[in-house]
Design an enzyme around this catalytic site. Structure first.
Site, short mmCIF file in Angstrom:
data_model
loop_
_atom_site.label_atom_id
_atom_site.label_comp_id
_atom_site.label_asym_id
_atom_site.label_seq_id
_atom_site.Cartn_x
_atom_site.Cartn_y
_atom_site.Cartn_z
N ASP A 194 46.05 -21.04 -8.52
CA ASP A 194 44.95 -20.23 -8.17
C ASP A 194 45.20 -19.88 -7.01
O ASP A 194 44.33 -20.94 -5.94
CB ASP A 194 43.29 -21.24 -8.49
CG ASP A 194 42.13 -21.03 -7.81
OD1 ASP A 194 42.34 -19.40 -8.26
OD2 ASP A 194 41.69 -21.78 -8.22
N LYS A 229 31.98 -20.09 2.81
CA LYS A 229 32.75 -21.10 1.23
C LYS A 229 33.99 -21.10 2.26
O LYS A 229 34.62 -22.67 2.14
CB LYS A 229 32.77 -20.33 -0.27
CG LYS A 229 33.81 -21.77 -0.70
CD LYS A 229 34.15 -21.21 -2.38
CE LYS A 229 35.00 -22.73 -2.49
NZ LYS A 229 35.65 -21.39 -4.09
N GLU A 277 38.38 -26.29 -9.68
CA GLU A 277 38.83 -25.21 -10.45
C GLU A 277 39.83 -24.83 -11.30
O GLU A 277 39.85 -24.33 -12.41
CB GLU A 277 39.00 -24.27 -8.95
CG GLU A 277 37.12 -23.78 -8.30
CD GLU A 277 37.08 -22.66 -6.75
OE1 GLU A 277 37.99 -22.20 -6.87
OE2 GLU A 277 36.78 -23.44 -5.90
N ASP A 310 31.19 -20.92 -10.74
CA ASP A 310 32.42 -20.99 -10.43
C ASP A 310 31.27 -20.18 -8.89
O ASP A 310 31.14 -19.08 -9.05
CB ASP A 310 33.00 -20.20 -10.94
CG ASP A 310 34.20 -19.97 -10.52
OD1 ASP A 310 34.65 -20.29 -9.26
OD2 ASP A 310 35.24 -18.56 -10.58
#
Ligand code: AMP
Length: 630
Positions: A190, A69, A168, A8
């Site tokens: 999420d 990211k 994810e 992850d």
């Protein structure tokens, strides 16, 4: 046999996991923690990754890179504002892409992410006892094609074999659903450090089928932190007429304190942010301090509009899945920011259900990625699991009038392939340009252009006669390949991509090579440091032996003292390897002699008092240190 692992790669933290005996488990890093900050820092010739990089961030603000990211696979014009808020420098790169300024030159976000991946895998390899190369990496479901490709490129630059890029929330569902029997419809909510995803899945009999997904790749806990930073800096400026955000070190400390305050407020109703010596008064040079109270209610009003932004994607995901909220059996919360009470409360009111908190929001994604890695590498202990995922955004081409003709619509199961025939708009048109688009808007300009393809060499024909077959091929990673063929000539060779912000193959190859070279250089640097440390430890042992060598011959003691001084100098001046090695060897020999002399002159072991056992223990220490390092 080396196993494949799941990673992850988070905005804030990353986690790596592997399946052992049919169950996924997190692999702790070399510092002994289960999550690794996705932070990289350059400090002189050294490169730091993870906890160690995060810890020194305030002292090295312009050279510590975090939340990278947010920039991966994006265009400069999409992130200009976010880039301006970072304490480090983010600049426009080639083809409208992004580069990050480091003391080691400009780096693509892919390269920085590769460094995080490399550390995760190196630590995992050390723990597992074999070299890990095959990985599954997760991305937010709402990542577009370019962001996915860029993430895969980061894996490649890190020297890894990326088996698959998975979403994810789908990964989180895999880890949640592994032990579940019966059919269920679940919604995975999420909210991480930088992105928000919502995914609705049906699970049952080992089949995980994604029904719809939606989200916002510009929304996460770091935005909450920024609101606190803005408020704190504003309050400080009101009182002191000084904008702390102009001082990178102060800004870095503000960001850290803001995150801490936010986390405190998930369990407390009030917190105090205290930053002594935050800066100096530019005129008087006296230190300035910051101390502020923040209540949960105040925090909620600072971030209220951000939290509200989750509402629309949730409703859209329900609509796309053709489900009402009442049809959702379980709501699973993933991502650290779902711990904010106001977020939980909104989810509960939106879906009319208490969220299920049985999964660990920090680890579920990596665990699911490990399950997928197990499935893909044929690990039979995982059982029969089939995963059907979807593409988050519509893919299409631009046609006459700047309108989008959809080819693969959002929430289509992947892999997917579709061919459509297009024609020319003008007589004798020698070629066509195919603008590949991703997004939900009807006009091309409002969507993201993934690239332009030219098909040239069409023979002269009236408008509307040529037949250009365009094929969109979307793989299981959600990565798209497009081809175009003119049917009368069969020509498809003149296709070329322009205007993409992802790294070209040559660039990736160069970065892979550089990363390998750097890994080698890092190894050499580490060996050098270890040699120096070993010599220093030996020197300390020598000093200690000298202090205990009352009756040894003076000339021998002088010799050891001299060699010990020489060793100290070699360590302090960071002498070259040959000097260090020779100093080590000479000192070792002399010390051996001195210790033998000490042993000969000391009364042979008698037993009775504590000081003897103490001395014996000390000797053991000397002996242990005395081994040549490595
Ligand atoms: P993730 O990307 O899932 O690792 O989530 C990281 C984000 O969650 C960061 O913005 C953290 O500050 C945030 N976070 C972690 N723990 C908490 C907490 N207890 N309360 C609020 N936010 C948190």
């Amino acid at each position: 046999m080396a196993k494949a692992v799941g990673i992850d790669l988070g905005t804030t933290n990353s986690v790596i996991a592997v399946v052992e005996g049919g169950k996924p488990d997190v692999i702790v890093n070399s510092e002994g923690t289960r999550t690794t900050p996705s932070v990289v820092a350059f400090k002189g010739a050294e490169r730091l990754v993870g906890n160690i990089a995060k810890r020194q961030a305030a002292m090295n603000a312009t050279n510590t890179f975090f939340e990278v990211k947010r920039f991966i696979g994006r265009r400069w014009d999409e992130v200009r504002e976010e880039a301006g808020r970072a304490p480090f420098k983010v600049v426009e790169g080639p083809n409208g892409g992004i580069r990050i300024e480091t003391t080691d030159g400009l780096k693509a976000p892919e390269e920085i992410s590769a460094m995080v991946l490399r550390k995760m895998v190196d630590d995992a390899s050390a723990k597992l006892g074999y070299t890990v190369t095959d990985v599954v990496i997760t991305v937010p479901a709402y990542f577009d094609n370019t962001q996915r490709e860029a993430t895969a490129a980061a894996g490649k630059i890190a020297g890894l074999n990326v088996l698959r890029i998975i979403n994810e929330p789908t990964a989180a569902a895999l880890s949640y659903g592994l032990d579940r029997k019966g059919n269920e419809t679940i919604l995975v909510f999420d909210l991480g450090g930088g992105t928000f995803d919502v995914t609705i899945l049906e699970i049952g009999d080992g089949v995980f089928e994604v029904k719809s997904t939606n989200g916002d790749t510009h929304l996460g806990g770091a935005d909450f932190d920024q609101r606190i930073v803005k408020w704190l800096a504003g309050e400080f400026e009101k009182e002191n007429k000084f904008d702390l955000r102009k001082d990178p070190q102060a800004l870095q400390r503000l960001i850290e304190a803001a995150e801490k305050a936010k986390i405190d407020l998930s369990s407390a109703n009030e917190t105090t942010i205290s930053l002594p010596f935050i800066t100096f008064d530019p005129e008087t040079r006296t230190p300035m301090h910051l101390e502020k109270k923040l209540t949960r209610a105040q925090f909620e009003s600072l971030v209220g509009d951000l939290i509200e932004r989750v509402r629309k994607p949730v409703l859209q995901a329900l609509e796309d899945a053709k489900l009402s909220a009442a049809k959702i059996d379980e709501v699973i919360l993933v991502g650290g920011s779902t711990r904010v009470p106001a977020v939980k409360a909104l989810v509960q009111s939106l879906l009319g259900k208490t969220p299920n908190e049985s999964v660990n929001p920090d680890e579920a994604v990596a665990l699911g990625a490990a399950v997928q890695a197990g499935i893909l590498s044929g690990d039979s202990s995982v059982g029969d699991i089939v995963l059907v995922d979807v593409t988050p955004l519509t893919l299409g081409v631009e046609v006459k009038g700047g309108v989008v003709a959809p080819m693969i619509t959002r929430n289509t199961a992947v892999p997917a392939k579709r061919t459509e025939v297009y024609t020319t708009a003008e007589n004798n048109q020698p070629g066509v340009e195919i603008n590949v688009l991703q997004g939900e808007r009807t006009m091309a300009n409002d969507n993201k252009s993934l690239g332009r393809f030219k098909l040239e060499g069409i023979p002269p024909m009236p408008a509307g006669v040529p037949q250009v077959e365009v094929t969109f091929d979307l793989d299981t990673n959600g990565i798209l390949k497009v081809s175009a063929k003119e049917k009368s000539t069969g020509k498809e060779s003149n296709i070329r991509i322009e205007n993409t912000t992802t790294l070209g193959k040559d660039e990736i190859d160069r970065m892979v090579m550089e990363a390998e070279q750097n890994a080698e250089a890092d190894k050499l640097r580490k060996e050098k440091v270890e040699k120096r440390n070993a010599l220093d430890a030996l020197r300390l042992s020598a000093e200690k032996a000298l202090s205990e060598s009352g009756s040894a011959p003076q000339d021998l003691k002088d010799k050891v003292q001299q060699l010990s001084d020489k060793a100290r100098e070699a360590v302090q001046t960071e002498a070259d390897d040959a000097t260090i090695e020779s100093a080590q060897k000479q000192l070792e020999e002399a010390l051996q002699e001195l210790m033998q002399a000490n042993a000969a002159t000391q009364p042979s072991n008698s037993s009775d008092d504590a000081s003897t056992s103490e001395a014996k223990k000390d000797d053991d220490v000397v002996d242990a240190d005395f081994k040549p390092a490595g």
